[in-house]
Design a protein around this motif. Sequence first.
Motif, PDB file in Angstrom:
ATOM      1  N   ALA A  64       0.835  -1.205   0.000  1.00 15.02           N
ATOM      2  CA  ALA A  64       0.000   0.000   0.000  1.00 15.02           C
ATOM      3  C   ALA A  64       0.857   1.238   0.000  1.00 15.02           C
ATOM      4  O   ALA A  64       0.486   2.253  -0.564  1.00 15.02           O
ATOM      5  CB  ALA A  64      -0.888  -0.013   1.225  1.00 15.02           C
ATOM      6  N   TYR A  65       2.011   1.149   0.617  1.00 23.70           N
ATOM      7  CA  TYR A  65       2.815   2.360   0.676  1.00 23.70           C
ATOM      8  C   TYR A  65       3.220   2.823  -0.703  1.00 23.70           C
ATOM      9  O   TYR A  65       3.314   3.979  -0.974  1.00 23.70           O
ATOM     10  CB  TYR A  65       4.061   2.120   1.506  1.00 23.70           C
ATOM     11  CG  TYR A  65       3.807   2.547   2.895  1.00 23.70           C
ATOM     12  CD1 TYR A  65       3.495   3.883   3.151  1.00 23.70           C
ATOM     13  CD2 TYR A  65       3.816   1.659   3.934  1.00 23.70           C
ATOM     14  CE1 TYR A  65       3.231   4.296   4.420  1.00 23.70           C
ATOM     15  CE2 TYR A  65       3.549   2.072   5.220  1.00 23.70           C
ATOM     16  CZ  TYR A  65       3.260   3.391   5.447  1.00 23.70           C
ATOM     17  OH  TYR A  65       3.002   3.816   6.711  1.00 23.70           O
ATOM     18  N   SER A  66       3.489   1.837  -1.579  1.00 18.04           N
ATOM     19  CA  SER A  66       3.955   2.283  -2.881  1.00 18.04           C
ATOM     20  C   SER A  66       2.817   2.975  -3.604  1.00 18.04           C
ATOM     21  O   SER A  66       3.039   3.840  -4.427  1.00 18.04           O
ATOM     22  CB  SER A  66       4.472   1.109  -3.681  1.00 18.04           C
ATOM     23  OG  SER A  66       3.511   0.098  -3.658  1.00 18.04           O
ATOM     24  N   SER A 148     -18.351   8.032  -0.726  1.00 24.39           N
ATOM     25  CA  SER A 148     -17.104   8.662  -1.192  1.00 24.39           C
ATOM     26  C   SER A 148     -16.195   9.127  -0.071  1.00 24.39           C
ATOM     27  O   SER A 148     -15.716  10.229  -0.063  1.00 24.39           O
ATOM     28  CB  SER A 148     -17.412   9.853  -2.120  1.00 24.39           C
ATOM     29  OG  SER A 148     -17.905  10.945  -1.378  1.00 24.39           O
ATOM     30  N   ARG A 149     -15.995   8.247   0.909  1.00 24.63           N
ATOM     31  CA  ARG A 149     -15.031   8.578   1.969  1.00 24.63           C
ATOM     32  C   ARG A 149     -13.666   8.048   1.569  1.00 24.63           C
ATOM     33  O   ARG A 149     -13.562   7.098   0.816  1.00 24.63           O
ATOM     34  CB  ARG A 149     -15.439   7.894   3.282  1.00 24.63           C
ATOM     35  CG  ARG A 149     -16.656   8.476   3.917  1.00 24.63           C
ATOM     36  CD  ARG A 149     -16.328   9.709   4.733  1.00 24.63           C
ATOM     37  NE  ARG A 149     -15.686   9.380   5.986  1.00 24.63           N
ATOM     38  CZ  ARG A 149     -16.349   9.122   7.112  1.00 24.63           C
ATOM     39  NH1 ARG A 149     -17.659   9.173   7.120  1.00 24.63           N
ATOM     40  NH2 ARG A 149     -15.693   8.839   8.213  1.00 24.63           N
ATOM     41  N   HIS A 150     -12.617   8.647   2.131  1.00 24.42           N
ATOM     42  CA  HIS A 150     -11.283   8.118   1.831  1.00 24.42           C
ATOM     43  C   HIS A 150     -11.014   6.952   2.766  1.00 24.42           C
ATOM     44  O   HIS A 150     -11.052   7.112   3.978  1.00 24.42           O
ATOM     45  CB  HIS A 150     -10.226   9.201   2.038  1.00 24.42           C
ATOM     46  CG  HIS A 150      -8.876   8.737   1.616  1.00 24.42           C
ATOM     47  ND1 HIS A 150      -8.531   8.635   0.293  1.00 24.42           N
ATOM     48  CD2 HIS A 150      -7.818   8.301   2.326  1.00 24.42           C
ATOM     49  CE1 HIS A 150      -7.304   8.154   0.219  1.00 24.42           C
ATOM     50  NE2 HIS A 150      -6.847   7.950   1.424  1.00 24.42           N
ATOM     51  N   PRO A 151     -10.781   5.751   2.218  1.00 19.94           N
ATOM     52  CA  PRO A 151     -10.708   4.585   3.118  1.00 19.94           C
ATOM     53  C   PRO A 151      -9.550   4.661   4.103  1.00 19.94           C
ATOM     54  O   PRO A 151      -9.678   4.286   5.256  1.00 19.94           O
ATOM     55  CB  PRO A 151     -10.559   3.403   2.171  1.00 19.94           C
ATOM     56  CG  PRO A 151     -10.097   3.985   0.875  1.00 19.94           C
ATOM     57  CD  PRO A 151     -10.592   5.392   0.814  1.00 19.94           C
ATOM     58  N   GLU A 152      -8.380   5.124   3.648  1.00 19.33           N
ATOM     59  CA  GLU A 152      -7.250   5.052   4.571  1.00 19.33           C
ATOM     60  C   GLU A 152      -6.966   6.407   5.186  1.00 19.33           C
ATOM     61  O   GLU A 152      -6.553   7.326   4.504  1.00 19.33           O
ATOM     62  CB  GLU A 152      -5.985   4.589   3.856  1.00 19.33           C
ATOM     63  CG  GLU A 152      -6.055   3.148   3.406  1.00 19.33           C
ATOM     64  CD  GLU A 152      -5.799   3.049   1.927  1.00 19.33           C
ATOM     65  OE1 GLU A 152      -5.408   4.060   1.338  1.00 19.33           O
ATOM     66  OE2 GLU A 152      -6.016   1.963   1.368  1.00 19.33           O
ATOM     67  N   LEU A1115      -2.973   0.749   6.115  1.00 18.15           N
ATOM     68  CA  LEU A1115      -2.600   0.642   4.709  1.00 18.15           C
ATOM     69  C   LEU A1115      -2.500  -0.822   4.292  1.00 18.15           C
ATOM     70  O   LEU A1115      -2.033  -1.116   3.202  1.00 18.15           O
ATOM     71  CB  LEU A1115      -1.269   1.351   4.490  1.00 18.15           C
ATOM     72  CG  LEU A1115      -1.315   2.833   4.853  1.00 18.15           C
ATOM     73  CD1 LEU A1115       0.026   3.467   4.611  1.00 18.15           C
ATOM     74  CD2 LEU A1115      -2.376   3.557   4.076  1.00 18.15           C
ATOM     75  N   ASP A1116      -2.904  -1.711   5.159  1.00 19.94           N
ATOM     76  CA  ASP A1116      -2.839  -3.136   4.854  1.00 19.94           C
ATOM     77  C   ASP A1116      -4.069  -3.484   4.026  1.00 19.94           C
ATOM     78  O   ASP A1116      -5.196  -3.299   4.474  1.00 19.94           O
ATOM     79  CB  ASP A1116      -2.856  -3.902   6.181  1.00 19.94           C
ATOM     80  CG  ASP A1116      -2.671  -5.391   5.967  1.00 19.94           C
ATOM     81  OD1 ASP A1116      -3.016  -5.869   4.867  1.00 19.94           O
ATOM     82  OD2 ASP A1116      -2.205  -6.067   6.895  1.00 19.94           O
TER      83      ASP A1116
END
Length: 2015
Positions: A64-66, A148-152, A1115-1116
């Motif tokens: 996820a980081y990438s 439309s929320r930002h998941p992370e 971010l997993d």
Amino acid sequence: MQELGEFPDDDLKVEQVEKECHTVRHSVPENGSELDPHVRDCVTSYIQPWLVVSRRCQGDGWGAYSERAGLHKLLRKQMFESDAQPENPQKPVKSPTLAGLNDDSGRTLTSSDFDLRCLTPDQRLEKLLAFSSPEELDRFNQEARQGSRHPELFALCPPADEDDAVEIRPIPDCPKEHTGDRILIRCQAIKFEIEIEPMFASMALYDLKEKKKISENFYCDLNSEQFKNFLKSHTPHVDHSSLARSGIFSVTYPSTDIYLVIKIEKVLQQGEISDCADPYITLRECDSAKNKDKLEKLRGQAETFCQRLGRYRMPFAWATVNIMEVISTATLDRDVTDSDSLKGKSSSIDRRAQLPRRNSERFNTIDDQFCNISAFKPATITISTIFKQEGDRLSDEDLLKFLSEIKKTSAPQRRIKTIPGSIKLDMSPVHDTPLGCLSTELISMIPVAEKNIRPVKEVLEFPSSEVYVPHNIYRNLLFVYPQRLNFVNRLTSARNITIKIQFMSGEDAASALPVIFGKSNGPEFLQEVYTSVTYHNKSPDFYEEVKLALPARLTERHHLLFTFYHISCQQKQNQSGSCETLFGYSWLPILHNDRLQIGQFCLPIALERLPNNYSLHTPEKLPLQSPPVKWMESHKGLFNLEIQAVSSVHTQDNHLERFFTLCHALEGGATFPLRVREEKIPENKLEHELKLSIISLSSSSLEPLVLFLHLVLDKLFTLIMQPMVIAGQTANLAQIAFESVVSIVNSLHNSQELIRDQQGRNSLLATYLYWVFRLPEPPYDMQNAGTGSIIPSAESRYRTMGRATASTVGNMLLNSRIRSSSNPDIPGPLTSAEDLEVKNILTLKGHNNPGSRMSTYVDISNHQNPTGSTRPSNRKQFHEELALQMVVSTGVCRENAYKYAWFFFELLVKSMAQHVCLLDKNNVPRRSRFSDRFKDDITTIVSVVTAEIGTILVKQHKEVEQAEKVNISLAFFLYDLLSLMDRGFVFQLVKNYCNQMTAKSLSMPTLISMRLEFLRILCSHEHYLNLSLFFSSPASAPASPCPSISSQSSGSCSFQEQQRILGLFELSQEFKQQHYLTGLLLTELSAALDMESDGGKVQRKAINAIYSLLCSHDLDHRCIKTEVGAKVASLYLPLVGIIIDSTSYLDFTVSDTRGGKNKTGGPEDDLENVPPINQSVAMAIAGNPFNTLGRNVLVSMASMHGKSIATLAADTSRHLLVCFLWVMKNADRGLVQRWTADMPPSQLNKLLELLTICVSCFEYRGKQSTDKVSTQALQKSHQAKLQLEEALLRGMGARGEMMKRVGGMDRTLGQRENLRWRKDLTQWRQTNDRQDKTKAELDQEALISGNLATESNLIVLDLLETIVQAVPLADCKDSVVGGVLKVLLHSLSCNQSTTFLSHTFSTLRALIVKFGDLLFEEEAEQCADLCQKVLQYCSSPVDENRSQACATLYLIMRYSYSNASNFSRVKMQVTMSLASLVGKSSDFQEEYLRRSLRTILAYAEEDAEMQNTQLPSQVDELLRNLNSILSDTVKMREFQEDPEMLMDLMYRIAKGYQTSPDLRLTWLQNMAEKHNIRKCYTESAMCLVHAAALVAEYLSMLEDHKYLPVGSVTFQNISPNVLEESAVSDDILSPDEDGVCSGRYFTESGLVGLLEQAAELFSNGGLYEAVNEVYKIIMPVLEAHRDFRKLASIHDKLQKAFDNIIQKGHKRMFGTYFRVGFYGAKFGDLDEREFIYKEPGITHLPEISHRLENFYSQCFGDEILVMIKDSTPVNRKQLNPNKAYIQITYVEPFFDDYEMKDRLTNFEKNFNLRHFMYTTPFTKSGRPRGELNEQYKRKTILTTMHAFPYVKTRINVIQKEEFDLTPIEVAIEDMQKKTRELAVATHREQPDAKMLQMLLQGSVGATVNQGPLEVAQVFLNEIPADPKLFRHHNKLRLCFKEFIMRCGEAVEKNKHLITSDQKEYQQELKKNYTRLRENLRPMLERKIPELYKPIIRPRLENRDSFKRLSFRRTHEENS
């Protein structure tokens, strides 16, 4: 659980990674010969693949980081009002048309002059009222919010500070052959004036600082085909590789003095160098006509020489250039913005990072620019100075001398001749190897060229000082440098001398080997080379460099052969044959005692054929031969040469060589006695010698040790493993080998020259472990030995190896209180509660739950021989042997082994991983992979290391860093063991660690910080979630994980259930047992937060640990599913409890003070009110595993208010809050709802307070300041940051991702490189300098922080909704709803995005629908706030915000109407809100608000249900009111620039509300606010006094209390103006009418509040006397309320006020006043109006004049405005009607005589002023000034409408009187003033000599023009004829009398004040005074007889004339 992925059987995979090879094939020795074992080992080590252990599941959650890098492309841009620029930001200053202001009549300004209905309304919200029930509304809102929320959440936050990121283990760089910074130099052209023959060039680099040649030679020639043909006969063939014209040079240690030297040679010809150079100097190609024949002749000669002497060369010329200067200039003018610069920089930093030499003192002397060799622009150099070679100065020493002279003076000192010509070179940095490149061994490099292009050669570097990089490729080169021949008395004819050099493998001519590298345009390899010839020099110097490829297998026969020749240049007549004459030989054997011969040699020369077997001896020690050998000059050394090797096979170090030789002897095949150097070793001594050589390894010098490090360690590890059979005896070398490893590790760590990574690991060792180490091969002879072999089986020997020692150590350990809980044989003390806890973990879970994947720790007796079945038991296992050695080591060895434990831990892990890899996994369960003995050893090791950490901490405080590093390496060890061993066993180790680390003697912060880092690393395990969640067995899990809302509503839950849910949010004992690691981490966090601060370091560490952990979950990709997210969040519910408890220590630099406690819910702050202590909390306190929380809940609650606890830094608190928000976002909603429902009110209040803090904390700060978000953390130097980044990037760390391709920095991002640490790719470029950032970056940051603000606020909103819906309506709803409303209002006052606002307004509407009555009744004050906020958004420029706000405002009206008693109150509140908005905000946009009002009207008209009620008409009326207020605003907008005009207008608006006290009050406050902003504190205070008087009026109507002020009359003492506030009449308004006077100020406390504010402001304005008056009104009220605390503080303030009056005395500054008159029709209703303006203390006329001129010239234009400069009356007729005139005059306060009696102090003379005066001098002739006897003066007295100070700073003049003074009256006034000044100066308490002397000088000074004497002579010389003037004459006479008396006093006084040097001055004064007195005496003694006649009756009319009215004339007389 399934979603989290299976728990794989083995996480570690062992893989071979092919080495990246820079050449097309590995460099290996030539085939054919049998290699000796050492060379074989070297070669194997250089070509075998790397062995890397990597993690299989590493990627989970980290890919996820990438994706973060592209995050900003996916985000929606959030719309913020603050970013929305209004369309017309700059309105021009309008001309002030004051038409609206001339209606002083009765009409107020509030009548509407703008019809709303002509506007079109905005879009209405659909479904505003279309819902069947509140529940449906809630459901609808919730769905909308979730869309439309930002998941992370964490993807939007900046990563935590890397300082704390201990869980990153940098992956060491892949080892590669060392190269410095590479520079490509291409030879473009070498041109001389004439071209007659071939020329040959060679280039090399020299470092002048180090006086050293730092590269091999690179040969090239640019000869034309014609010239090449001259030499055809001498070049048998030309190899492609010799055609290169470009070389790649490498520089490791850049210095400012690196020179490229180019030497040019030509073919030998007859004549000195000067003769040969002559034509080049004299002839020119251009004069071709003249010289054509000459040139042809020369060419012909050249051709003959070439054919005859083509194989010999002679020196000709040389040139040089300082390449560093070229590079630095090319770097300086480089434009840094181009994209490559980044690439270049990074590679250079890489290079520095790998530079094994710690950037030690040698680097620091270099200027920065020189270090950046890799980033300069390609440059072309033209060298035009070419020096002729001097035949006697050819050596390198001479060359270096020349260079240093050139450096100093840019030319060699001795005038060396120069040859005209030029050399043209191209220089460029090399990042990627170019096509068609050849290595220094001439092997093609990658990339290979397709076509046959001209090759580029890599030039070998000879670094100027040591390079510490282990060898990595096979390289075996020899460089031979012949230096000079010393023939002293040689009488032969040998003068043109050359030496032929050959490398021989035997003695016959055929054995010359073709191993000499060729030069340009010829063969690659030669069998022989010739040195250049210096013409007629008998003792020539040589500068040749001969490069040889050494054969891999050298014998004693190999030698270098030198043959000496004389060359005859001229062909003699009779000679036809060879031109060579041989005259001697010499040779040098390559090996001496099996060791390569290198260094300086001086060889004798033999004159004749050499004898047989000569090569076995050195020439000096050749045994006597028969016949004897003839030597030149009797066997003296005559030939000097130097030999250097560049070899990765020959160690060139005695210790290493000896060690390798002895090791190979063990491997068999050696013959005894063994020869090592000079000595011979018999077989029985071998073991002893070997041990000695092992011990002395670490004393070998650093460079060779590092170069052969990989080989040495491999050998030592083999020795640890291999039982050695020496002479039939088994030798055990394991211990001594282990000790040697330890000592090498120690010396590498201690070396200053080597770098370490941030965890203190030596980079060379880390690299070795990661890439190189592999399990030692089993001994050669044992692989096929059967059981019957004589060697005893390894297992039995393993036992004999003194297990005893191990067990005795065990007992010692036991005595030192270290309990081995894994060994049942060692009796432990009684088990404690903590043991039970882990026993539960370790056994019950496994047994109860047979399907468990958690392997249990099983008692040892269960399986006696785990090893028998799985592997042949006759082999030692490396990891077992290593662990054993660590356990039994002693002394220094033990100390160092544990000091650098990381090395042995990683070694153990890698060998265990290889061991597991080789096992048969199916048959061997995880728990039997390793023997019990090994587990015991590991337990011991861990326990010793832990103890070691403790000891370091206790004993040496300086060594804390060392302890931290050991601690981290231990954590990584256990982290790795979790992937290899039985997990129950590892948890037991963790528990032992924790128990051991609670030593009492250590400071808490250090301990917590150690444990935190330890846990942080363990929790970064990729299976952390499985490890933590797995334990929650069904028995203890929440009964239904997702309690549905319906089940909840079935009546309140049982008490136990309630307690259980509350318990889930506490850190309970049960929780710690179920979630072991999480429990430990949270315990630490809680302890850290509780601790008294040490600068907040520990708190920061703890918070960052949790932060980065949650970040990884967030971010997993597995946690995206809601149910998994909820499961993971349930692990952290106790975190919520911890955070709520610690709200009081959170420090928010941004928080808003209004988030105070909600006082409505009763006395929650009292201790009695704390709920009974929760059982689980009590448990947690009693037995937590660290015994650190001495936290008693009651105490902690009490201390929330008392104890001062450390505040956290803003960014740390932000991190903690993000964690809180994440848990709340992901936790199961039903659970949270039940939790809030059961929560005690005090706790709920804390939760709401926390939410308020969250809102402030994540407020969007706008584009301008996004960098503040979290950059404080990284204000470190750029360099450090880059290095850190590099380390991190390579070290994907424990959680990093294994790189898919190993090797250089050319990994592409596509390979899911772990971008977590690539700061420049993630959003948070942590640069702190704004100017660094491009617009795009700023936008990107704003985009991300906007999304963060929106998301975090939405989480808060979700939670608020949950709370409101959870609260059963029956209990305490009011305080809850009120509290929630407070948070919502707070969030509305922050800068919010449209998305968030639309959801917030929906929530507000839902609250109004559900709790309308409650809100309007109970929360009146909040309702007022609500109205204000909503109105504010009604004027928003953003359409969507506006439409939401309109809908909300309409709902408020509608619901308050249905509750009849409240509508009028809402009306009032809305009107007041608007008034205060309009008054205070300067950027208020009325056109939007008008549109909103129209929209609300539309709602009212379209609302079908309400059509038959009064609502629409009421709304209509309200909106009309609002509209009229807006009209005022429009006018106010026009005067934004003109403060006085603005205040006038506001004053009128306020006056217009005389009948509506609430609004008048609001406007008075608005005025106060405006004044305050302009720092007019007094006026601001006056506004508040008026407001207070207004309140007092209404209070006195309502209630009759003695202590209250009686209306505004009471305020007269403060200012007579206040009487304006007395109510017009009682019938206008009755205070009982609803909605009137309902504001918060119309109460006693409101009154006191206003007055207190006023007092503060008076104090700020310096009117301390007024402060007293104000407090006089407040005190009775406070006394009545018995509020002694307030009274005390008031008396304190009064004392300060009086102190100020006493101290400041005369120094106090009050206002300055000016009369300002406006003339001209342009001014509208200001025309012909006069005002008095009050300006601050010391304002000069030009200042105010300038201000007004500026403003009005902007309005009218410069040419229209005229400033009248004098103060004479203005005549309208003379003015130009098209212009605007302003007249400004300074005025002084004026008092009648009777007034002066009361106005004694300075303050009184400056307070309550209504009369002002100015004087205008004039003469009858019309000029302003004239002679004394014609000088008249006119005094003008102005009276204002109100007294100053007032609520505004300018007041109308309502009356003007004038009177004229005759010349004699003017004189009287002047004399009186002079006299008064003298009297004051003389009688001051502390006289001022200067002041006094100045006055005296003006009074008695002889030269004073129009001085006193002249006045007397004009007016007193004779008695006036007109009797009317008698009185004046007499008065003047008396004035003079007093004046002369005062002068006398002053002169006397001055006598006492002067200093000794002023005596003469004093006498002069006295003389002048006497003269003046004598001159005046006759005039002063003459009386007017008429005045002294006896008087019968007083003549009153004459008496009158003394009054000031005597000569007053009215206007009529004037005209």
